[in-house]
Design a protein around this motif. Structure first.
Motif, PDB file in Angstrom:
ATOM      1  N   GLN A   1       3.797   1.824  -1.131  1.00  0.00           N
ATOM      2  CA  GLN A   1       2.552   1.066  -1.065  1.00  0.00           C
ATOM      3  C   GLN A   1       1.893   1.092  -2.444  1.00  0.00           C
ATOM      4  OE1 GLN A   1       0.354   3.239   1.874  1.00  0.00           O
ATOM      5  NE2 GLN A   1       1.902   2.952   3.474  1.00  0.00           N
ATOM      6  N   PRO A   2       1.062   0.104  -2.754  1.00  0.00           N
ATOM      7  CA  PRO A   2       0.430   0.053  -4.078  1.00  0.00           C
ATOM      8  C   PRO A   2      -0.394   1.292  -4.421  1.00  0.00           C
ATOM      9  CG  PRO A   2       0.218  -2.054  -2.965  1.00  0.00           C
ATOM     10  CD  PRO A   2       0.780  -1.110  -1.960  1.00  0.00           C
ATOM     11  N   SER A   3      -0.957   1.944  -3.423  1.00  0.00           N
ATOM     12  CA  SER A   3      -1.806   3.111  -3.703  1.00  0.00           C
ATOM     13  C   SER A   3      -1.018   4.417  -3.818  1.00  0.00           C
ATOM     14  CB  SER A   3      -2.863   3.257  -2.598  1.00  0.00           C
ATOM     15  OG  SER A   3      -2.243   3.421  -1.332  1.00  0.00           O
ATOM     16  N   ASP A   4       0.306   4.365  -3.681  1.00  0.00           N
ATOM     17  CA  ASP A   4       1.128   5.575  -3.730  1.00  0.00           C
ATOM     18  C   ASP A   4       1.230   6.133  -5.151  1.00  0.00           C
ATOM     19  OD1 ASP A   4       1.715   5.572  -1.026  1.00  0.00           O
ATOM     20  OD2 ASP A   4       3.613   4.478  -1.266  1.00  0.00           O
TER      21      ASP A   4
ATOM     22  N   VAL B   1      16.942   0.589  -4.665  1.00  0.00           N
ATOM     23  CA  VAL B   1      15.667  -0.028  -5.039  1.00  0.00           C
ATOM     24  C   VAL B   1      15.072  -0.768  -3.851  1.00  0.00           C
ATOM     25  CG1 VAL B   1      14.551  -1.745  -6.515  1.00  0.00           C
ATOM     26  CG2 VAL B   1      16.284  -0.224  -7.482  1.00  0.00           C
ATOM     27  N   ALA B   2      15.897  -1.551  -3.166  1.00  0.00           N
ATOM     28  CA  ALA B   2      15.415  -2.302  -2.007  1.00  0.00           C
ATOM     29  C   ALA B   2      14.973  -1.366  -0.888  1.00  0.00           C
ATOM     30  CB  ALA B   2      16.517  -3.242  -1.510  1.00  0.00           C
ATOM     31  N   PHE B   3      15.735  -0.290  -0.666  1.00  0.00           N
ATOM     32  CA  PHE B   3      15.403   0.689   0.372  1.00  0.00           C
ATOM     33  C   PHE B   3      14.055   1.345   0.089  1.00  0.00           C
ATOM     34  CE2 PHE B   3      15.513   5.159   1.735  1.00  0.00           C
ATOM     35  CZ  PHE B   3      15.737   5.019   3.100  1.00  0.00           C
ATOM     36  N   LEU B   4      13.863   1.813  -1.148  1.00  0.00           N
ATOM     37  CA  LEU B   4      12.611   2.483  -1.500  1.00  0.00           C
ATOM     38  C   LEU B   4      11.426   1.524  -1.425  1.00  0.00           C
ATOM     39  CD1 LEU B   4      13.835   4.589  -4.572  1.00  0.00           C
ATOM     40  CD2 LEU B   4      13.417   5.408  -2.237  1.00  0.00           C
ATOM     41  N   SER B   5      11.657   0.284  -1.796  1.00  0.00           N
ATOM     42  CA  SER B   5      10.563  -0.701  -1.805  1.00  0.00           C
ATOM     43  C   SER B   5       9.968  -0.904  -0.421  1.00  0.00           C
ATOM     44  CB  SER B   5      11.070  -2.041  -2.347  1.00  0.00           C
ATOM     45  OG  SER B   5      11.480  -1.923  -3.699  1.00  0.00           O
ATOM     46  N   THR B   6      10.767  -0.706   0.620  1.00  0.00           N
ATOM     47  CA  THR B   6      10.260  -0.906   1.977  1.00  0.00           C
ATOM     48  C   THR B   6       9.279   0.189   2.391  1.00  0.00           C
ATOM     49  OG1 THR B   6      12.073   0.328   3.039  1.00  0.00           O
ATOM     50  CG2 THR B   6      12.419  -2.023   2.653  1.00  0.00           C
ATOM     51  N   TYR B   7       9.302   1.327   1.685  1.00  0.00           N
ATOM     52  CA  TYR B   7       8.433   2.444   2.054  1.00  0.00           C
ATOM     53  C   TYR B   7       7.210   2.596   1.151  1.00  0.00           C
ATOM     54  CZ  TYR B   7      12.064   4.045   5.220  1.00  0.00           C
ATOM     55  OH  TYR B   7      12.967   4.125   6.249  1.00  0.00           O
TER      56      TYR B   7
ATOM     57  N   ALA C   1      11.833   1.274 -10.638  1.00  0.00           N
ATOM     58  CA  ALA C   1      11.920  -0.162 -10.357  1.00  0.00           C
ATOM     59  C   ALA C   1      11.197  -0.512  -9.056  1.00  0.00           C
ATOM     60  CB  ALA C   1      13.383  -0.583 -10.282  1.00  0.00           C
ATOM     61  N   ALA C   2      11.396   0.319  -8.021  1.00  0.00           N
ATOM     62  CA  ALA C   2      10.743   0.039  -6.734  1.00  0.00           C
ATOM     63  C   ALA C   2       9.235   0.197  -6.843  1.00  0.00           C
ATOM     64  CB  ALA C   2      11.305   0.973  -5.659  1.00  0.00           C
ATOM     65  N   ALA C   3       8.793   1.233  -7.549  1.00  0.00           N
ATOM     66  CA  ALA C   3       7.355   1.462  -7.699  1.00  0.00           C
ATOM     67  C   ALA C   3       6.695   0.350  -8.497  1.00  0.00           C
ATOM     68  CB  ALA C   3       7.113   2.811  -8.364  1.00  0.00           C
ATOM     69  N   GLN C   4       7.363  -0.099  -9.550  1.00  0.00           N
ATOM     70  CA  GLN C   4       6.801  -1.195 -10.343  1.00  0.00           C
ATOM     71  C   GLN C   4       6.688  -2.468  -9.507  1.00  0.00           C
ATOM     72  OE1 GLN C   4       9.477  -1.216 -13.731  1.00  0.00           O
ATOM     73  NE2 GLN C   4       8.046  -0.013 -14.976  1.00  0.00           N
ATOM     74  N   ALA C   5       7.681  -2.702  -8.657  1.00  0.00           N
ATOM     75  CA  ALA C   5       7.645  -3.896  -7.811  1.00  0.00           C
ATOM     76  C   ALA C   5       6.511  -3.839  -6.791  1.00  0.00           C
ATOM     77  CB  ALA C   5       8.989  -4.060  -7.093  1.00  0.00           C
ATOM     78  N   ARG C   6       6.164  -2.620  -6.380  1.00  0.00           N
ATOM     79  CA  ARG C   6       5.121  -2.453  -5.364  1.00  0.00           C
ATOM     80  C   ARG C   6       3.753  -2.114  -5.964  1.00  0.00           C
ATOM     81  NH1 ARG C   6       4.921  -4.309  -0.981  1.00  0.00           N
ATOM     82  NH2 ARG C   6       4.289  -2.497   0.233  1.00  0.00           N
ATOM     83  N   GLY C   7       3.687  -1.933  -7.285  1.00  0.00           N
ATOM     84  CA  GLY C   7       2.418  -1.630  -7.927  1.00  0.00           C
ATOM     85  C   GLY C   7       1.995  -0.186  -7.823  1.00  0.00           C
ATOM     86  N   ALA C   8       2.928   0.723  -7.534  1.00  0.00           N
ATOM     87  CA  ALA C   8       2.620   2.149  -7.403  1.00  0.00           C
ATOM     88  C   ALA C   8       2.834   2.870  -8.732  1.00  0.00           C
ATOM     89  CB  ALA C   8       3.507   2.785  -6.323  1.00  0.00           C
TER      90      ALA C   8
END
Length: 252
Positions: free
Chosen positions: A141-144, A133-139, A167-174
Motif C-alpha cells: 500500500q502507498p503508506s507502507d 514484483v507482481a506478487f509483492l505489488s498485490t500486498y 520495484a514493487a514499492a516504487q510502483a505502489r508509492g511505498a
C-alpha cells in the motif's frame, strides 16, 4: 550483482567494532523509520532473514503498536543441497516453523501480525524476479514502509528480493529501506562499496539484544552441523556474532 563469494569466516566481528565508518553512522529512531499510521512490511528471502536483519526492529515495532506484514519469499528448502537428513521436504516444513518460534521468542504472537508465504524457489528467486514484483505489488500500500535485503548483499536471493521489493514499492508509492545481512561477511570495515551515506543505526537496548539472541537460537537447522553429511552449520558462530551488535543497520 555483487560478485563477492560468501566463503570462510569472513570479516571478524572485532574488525567491524573497530570500523571508523560504522562508528560514524548516525542513529535513527524506530518511530521515525515507521511513522504513526504506517504499516511495516518485512520482506525476507528465507525464513531467518527477518530475525537476523530485523529482530530488533520487529521488537520496536511491536512496542510502538505498528501494523506488521511479514512476507517470506521462499521456504528456505535449499539450504542443505546434499544432505540426506535436511532434505528439501523436511526443510520446507522445519524452517517456517523455526521462524514462527523465533517470532514468539521476540514477543510477536502470530495472531497480531500478517504473515504471507510466497512459495518462490530457494536459490532461484532471480529467475522469477518479474513474477515476484507482481506478487509483492498485490500486498503493498502507498503508506507502507518496506524493509528488505540490500540489492548488493552478496547472496543471489537477497539481491533479487531487494530489487523486486524496490520495484514493487516504487510502483505502489511505498517507501523502502534495505538491510545488509551477508555484506557484513564479505565487506571490509571501511569498504567504499557500502552505501555509508544512506546508512543509519537503529540502537537496541540490552533487553532487545537478549531477545534477538534468544530468537536466533530457534533456527536449529542453520546453527548446528548437518547430521546427514557432517558439514559445518550454515550460520557459523562468527556469522551469528556479527549480526548481534547493539544496533541494526538500515540503508534509507
Amino acid at each position: 550483482m555483487n560478485t563477492n563469494p560468501i566463503q570462510g569466516q569472513g570479516t571478524s566481528p572485532q574488525a567491524w567494532k573497530a570500523s571508523r565508518r560504522l562508528a560514524a553512522v548516525a542513529d535513527i529512531d524506530g518511530a521515525e523509520l515507521v511513522p504513526v499510521g504506517s504499516r511495516a512490511v518485512i520482506i525476507s528471502p528465507h525464513p531467518d532473514d527477518e530475525i537476523l536483519g530485523c529482530g530488533g526492529l520487529l521488537q520496536l515495532l511491536a512496542r510502538e503498536h505498528r501494523q506488521v506484514l511479514l512476507i517470506s519469499v521462499t521456504d528456505g528448502s535449499a539450504s542443505h543441497p546434499t544432505s540426506s537428513y535436511w532434505t528439501p521436504e523436511r526443510l520446507s516444513i522445519a524452517r517456517p516453523l523455526e521462524s514462527a518460534d523465533a517470532l514468539k521468542r521476540l514477543g510477536l504472537p502470530l495472531n497480531q501480525m500478517q504473515w504471507v508465504h510466497g512459495g518462490f524457489p530457494d536459490t532461484g528467486v532471480a529467475s522469477r524476479e518479474s513474477e515476484l514484483v507482481a506478487f509483492l505489488s498485490t500486498y503493498l500500500q502507498p503508506s507502507d514502509v518496506v524493509f528488505t535485503t540490500w540489492r548488493e548483499d552478496g547472496h543471489s536471493d537477497h539481491e533479487a528480493v531487494g530489487r523486486a521489493s524496490l520495484a514493487a514499492a516504487q510502483a505502489r508509492g511505498a517507501r523502502v529501506h534495505e538491510i545488509p545481512v551477508w555484506a557484513w561477511h564479505w565487506a571490509s570495515p571501511e569498504d567504499p562499496r557500502i552505501p555509508w551515506d544512506r546508512a543509519r543505526k537503529l540502537p537496541l537496548d540490552k533487553w532487545a539484544q537478549a531477545r534477538k539472541r534468544h530468537a536466533i537460537q530457534a533456527f536449529a537447522s542453520q546453527l548446528y552441523s548437518d547430521p546427514g553429511t557432517g558439514h559445518e552449520p550454515v550460520l557459523s558462530a562468527v556469522t551469528v556474532e556479527r549480526l548481534q551488535q547493539p544496533f541494526e543497520v538500515v540503508f534509507l
